[in-house]
Design a protein around this motif. Sequence first.
Motif, PDB file in Angstrom:
ATOM      1  N   ARG A   1       0.830  -1.203   0.000  1.00  0.00           N
ATOM      2  CA  ARG A   1       0.000   0.000   0.000  1.00  0.00           C
ATOM      3  C   ARG A   1       0.871   1.263   0.000  1.00  0.00           C
ATOM      4  N   HIS A   2       1.967   1.213   0.746  1.00  0.00           N
ATOM      5  CA  HIS A   2       2.903   2.336   0.795  1.00  0.00           C
ATOM      6  C   HIS A   2       3.464   2.617  -0.604  1.00  0.00           C
ATOM      7  N   LEU A   3       3.868   1.558  -1.299  1.00  0.00           N
ATOM      8  CA  LEU A   3       4.373   1.712  -2.668  1.00  0.00           C
ATOM      9  C   LEU A   3       3.312   2.303  -3.588  1.00  0.00           C
ATOM     10  N   GLU A   4       2.102   1.801  -3.456  1.00  0.00           N
ATOM     11  CA  GLU A   4       0.995   2.302  -4.281  1.00  0.00           C
ATOM     12  C   GLU A   4       0.796   3.802  -4.056  1.00  0.00           C
ATOM     13  N   GLU A   5       0.838   4.216  -2.805  1.00  0.00           N
ATOM     14  CA  GLU A   5       0.676   5.635  -2.488  1.00  0.00           C
ATOM     15  C   GLU A   5       1.818   6.469  -3.067  1.00  0.00           C
ATOM     16  N   LEU A   6       3.051   5.978  -2.927  1.00  0.00           N
ATOM     17  CA  LEU A   6       4.202   6.705  -3.458  1.00  0.00           C
ATOM     18  C   LEU A   6       4.149   6.809  -4.981  1.00  0.00           C
ATOM     19  N   ARG A   7       3.697   5.756  -5.625  1.00  0.00           N
ATOM     20  CA  ARG A   7       3.560   5.792  -7.088  1.00  0.00           C
ATOM     21  C   ARG A   7       2.487   6.791  -7.492  1.00  0.00           C
TER      22      ARG A   7
ATOM     23  N   ASN B   1       3.789  10.251  -6.934  1.00  0.00           N
ATOM     24  CA  ASN B   1       5.108  10.502  -7.532  1.00  0.00           C
ATOM     25  C   ASN B   1       6.138  10.969  -6.496  1.00  0.00           C
ATOM     26  N   LYS B   2       6.141  10.330  -5.318  1.00  0.00           N
ATOM     27  CA  LYS B   2       7.039  10.765  -4.245  1.00  0.00           C
ATOM     28  C   LYS B   2       8.105   9.734  -3.872  1.00  0.00           C
ATOM     29  N   PHE B   3       8.201   8.648  -4.639  1.00  0.00           N
ATOM     30  CA  PHE B   3       9.197   7.633  -4.286  1.00  0.00           C
ATOM     31  C   PHE B   3      10.594   8.232  -4.283  1.00  0.00           C
ATOM     32  N   GLN B   4      10.957   8.927  -5.335  1.00  0.00           N
ATOM     33  CA  GLN B   4      12.292   9.516  -5.478  1.00  0.00           C
ATOM     34  C   GLN B   4      12.612  10.462  -4.309  1.00  0.00           C
ATOM     35  N   SER B   5      11.666  11.300  -3.943  1.00  0.00           N
ATOM     36  CA  SER B   5      11.940  12.261  -2.868  1.00  0.00           C
ATOM     37  C   SER B   5      12.021  11.586  -1.493  1.00  0.00           C
ATOM     38  N   ARG B   6      11.296  10.496  -1.308  1.00  0.00           N
ATOM     39  CA  ARG B   6      11.337   9.800  -0.016  1.00  0.00           C
ATOM     40  C   ARG B   6      12.614   8.976   0.154  1.00  0.00           C
ATOM     41  N   TYR B   7      13.048   8.306  -0.934  1.00  0.00           N
ATOM     42  CA  TYR B   7      14.160   7.362  -0.817  1.00  0.00           C
ATOM     43  C   TYR B   7      15.411   7.780  -1.586  1.00  0.00           C
ATOM     44  N   HIS B   8      15.380   8.948  -2.197  1.00  0.00           N
ATOM     45  CA  HIS B   8      16.549   9.527  -2.857  1.00  0.00           C
ATOM     46  C   HIS B   8      17.084   8.645  -3.987  1.00  0.00           C
ATOM     47  N   MET B   9      16.193   7.878  -4.591  1.00  0.00           N
ATOM     48  CA  MET B   9      16.536   7.052  -5.750  1.00  0.00           C
ATOM     49  C   MET B   9      15.244   6.589  -6.412  1.00  0.00           C
ATOM     50  N   SER B  10      15.368   6.098  -7.625  1.00  0.00           N
ATOM     51  CA  SER B  10      14.190   5.596  -8.329  1.00  0.00           C
ATOM     52  C   SER B  10      13.737   4.276  -7.710  1.00  0.00           C
ATOM     53  N   GLU B  11      12.510   3.893  -8.001  1.00  0.00           N
ATOM     54  CA  GLU B  11      11.996   2.621  -7.492  1.00  0.00           C
ATOM     55  C   GLU B  11      12.809   1.453  -8.054  1.00  0.00           C
ATOM     56  N   GLU B  12      13.221   1.562  -9.296  1.00  0.00           N
ATOM     57  CA  GLU B  12      14.017   0.498  -9.919  1.00  0.00           C
ATOM     58  C   GLU B  12      15.364   0.343  -9.205  1.00  0.00           C
ATOM     59  N   ALA B  13      16.018   1.463  -8.894  1.00  0.00           N
ATOM     60  CA  ALA B  13      17.295   1.408  -8.168  1.00  0.00           C
ATOM     61  C   ALA B  13      17.081   0.834  -6.767  1.00  0.00           C
ATOM     62  N   PHE B  14      15.990   1.204  -6.142  1.00  0.00           N
ATOM     63  CA  PHE B  14      15.652   0.682  -4.819  1.00  0.00           C
ATOM     64  C   PHE B  14      15.504  -0.840  -4.882  1.00  0.00           C
ATOM     65  N   ASP B  15      14.771  -1.328  -5.873  1.00  0.00           N
ATOM     66  CA  ASP B  15      14.572  -2.777  -6.016  1.00  0.00           C
ATOM     67  C   ASP B  15      15.903  -3.500  -6.222  1.00  0.00           C
ATOM     68  N   ARG B  16      16.792  -2.907  -7.006  1.00  0.00           N
ATOM     69  CA  ARG B  16      18.116  -3.508  -7.212  1.00  0.00           C
ATOM     70  C   ARG B  16      18.899  -3.527  -5.893  1.00  0.00           C
TER      71      ARG B  16
END
Length: 127
Positions: free
Chosen positions: A44-50, A53-68
């Motif tokens: 649900r958190h991921l869904e909200e961030l998507r 459009n706040k994933f990058q600002s929360r985790y300082h990287m793209s979702e793809e980089a985070f998954d890697r």
Amino acid sequence: MFSKGIVNACAKLDDNDDFMLMLFHSARQRRRVKWRYERINWDRHLEELRHTNKFQSRYHMSEEAFDRLVGILRQQVGMDELQSMRSTGGNDPITPEMTVAAGLRYLGGSLVKDIADIYGMHDKTRG
């Protein structure tokens, strides 16, 4: 375990006092019931961030980089789900995604107590 003062005081007690001391010691030995933390629902958190459009600002990287990154660190931050639930009094386990996300938030300047509140963890969980 006990200081010398307590041991000396106990030696001077009569039978009534021994009973009171036993009750006191018994009360002190009871374990506190573990708090049941409400873990963040990662999906649900991921869904909200998507959506926002706040994933990058929360985790300082793209979702793809985070998954890697999670893939690289999974062995080091992974857990045994059954043991995790046993040792946390039935709380949902802390997933590798949550651990990496909390670490990134910390490295990005968030306070440990705020991170613990966001992810539903004790602030001493990951040290």
